[in-house]
Design a protein around this motif. Sequence first.
Motif, short mmCIF file in Angstrom:
data_model
loop_
_atom_site.label_atom_id
_atom_site.label_comp_id
_atom_site.label_asym_id
_atom_site.label_seq_id
_atom_site.Cartn_x
_atom_site.Cartn_y
_atom_site.Cartn_z
N LYS A 182 -7.08 -1.25 -2.31
CA LYS A 182 -7.12 -1.12 -0.84
C LYS A 182 -8.13 -2.10 -0.24
CE LYS A 182 -7.11 2.38 2.71
NZ LYS A 182 -7.25 3.78 3.06
N MET A 201 -6.71 -5.38 0.13
CA MET A 201 -5.78 -5.45 1.29
C MET A 201 -6.58 -5.60 2.58
SD MET A 201 -3.07 -2.46 0.50
CE MET A 201 -1.98 -2.52 -0.90
N GLN A 213 -6.80 -9.60 4.36
CA GLN A 213 -5.65 -9.83 5.24
C GLN A 213 -5.99 -10.90 6.27
OE1 GLN A 213 -5.00 -6.40 8.09
NE2 GLN A 213 -6.51 -5.50 6.70
N TYR A 229 -1.84 -11.41 1.62
CA TYR A 229 -3.27 -11.23 1.31
C TYR A 229 -3.81 -12.46 0.59
CZ TYR A 229 -1.74 -6.49 2.24
OH TYR A 229 -1.18 -5.38 2.82
N PRO A 273 -3.60 -7.80 -4.10
CA PRO A 273 -4.31 -6.55 -4.38
C PRO A 273 -3.99 -5.98 -5.76
CG PRO A 273 -3.45 -6.52 -2.16
CD PRO A 273 -2.88 -7.74 -2.81
#
Length: 364
Positions: free
Chosen positions: A311, A314, A318, A332, A336
């Motif tokens: 996470k 991410m 981003q 990304y 991830p």
Amino acid sequence: MIPTTTGDHHNRQHLPLHLRGPSPPPANKLTDCSKATKDSFRAKIEKREWNRSSNNGSTTGNDDVTLCSSSFDKISFHKDRNKRRVRRNLEADGIDNNEDVDGDSSEGGDDAKSSDSARGLTLDSVRESLIRQEDTIVFCLIERAKYPTNSPVYDGSVAGMSGSLVEYIVKETEALQAKVGRYESPEENPFFPENLPPSMVPPHDDPEVLHPSGTSININKTIWDMYFNQLLPLFVQKGNDGNYVPTAACDLHCLQALSRRIHYGKFVAEVKFIDAPEDYSPAIQAQDRATLMGLLTFEKVEEMVKRRVEKKAMVFGQEVCLNDEDDKKGKYKVDPSVVSRLYEEWVMPLTKLVQVEYLLRRLS
Ligand SMILES: C=C(O[C@@H]1C=C(C(=O)O)C=C[C@H]1O)C(=O)O
């Protein structure tokens, strides 16, 4: 040597911030306290002294101090140990429980907590540090992903170098940082420990948190191989943009962040041992790696780590656009799933390897 329970309010100032627990009342503040606070603090001190003397504790000589300290631990931690076990199981089940598990805050519990925090080591504080280090690792990977492979950094083809550029930069940076004391910290381990110059800065009067025979564990050769041969090809684009020095500098930062995280296993192991010496000692005495590995492994915690780093990759990686419509959803800077895989296949297994190696030496 493990820090003694006396004078820790002074020594803890030199502990890294993240390892310090809440401050115990400093002795020189006693004069400012109300009588009730003074009495309660004095009673705690007297109780510690009693525990120490009833256990033949002595404060003369280093060995005696260590003995005294661990004898004290055994007495004052005893009552809380079951609470901790239950708490650890709850944590392993993914339940965040910061309260007394059995609700018993009576005699014994407080002392155990204050001596724990005086030492500054708790499984919670150590895990918090690991969580914070995830941010550093994810950001370092994102930075490295700005550049393509840039193979001349690694193949020794940069003019005037006997080895590779990255090796030269890591060696020279370590030499410089050694002079200003980086490797005096038990959290730092060099990749090229041979012939490092001595530190020029005066040593800190740090309490030694780790057992001395565990401090020399260094698995940086394995980390180096893993990083260059397995991890790097998974997240950098093939190519050559000529940015060799910035590329090597990013590699250095990735390596240092990974090394620090993985060797942090020494602190994790120390705190787990302090929490339950009676669980770990038989396996240590038998030098039984498999049992130690089983004892220190928390699969549900590992699952959460993997999900969290994925996470973070991410969120941190981003593309941020002011206009929502321009958002490149699902794109990304570092994949991830690669970050999650890095933790699953290398970071966590190597951290556990360090823990096992540390525990095997913990009673020597
Ligand atoms: C570090 C710990 O020990 C083990 C290793 C983990 C890791 O490297 O993240 C996580 C859980 C445990 O299996 C821990 O218990 O927090």
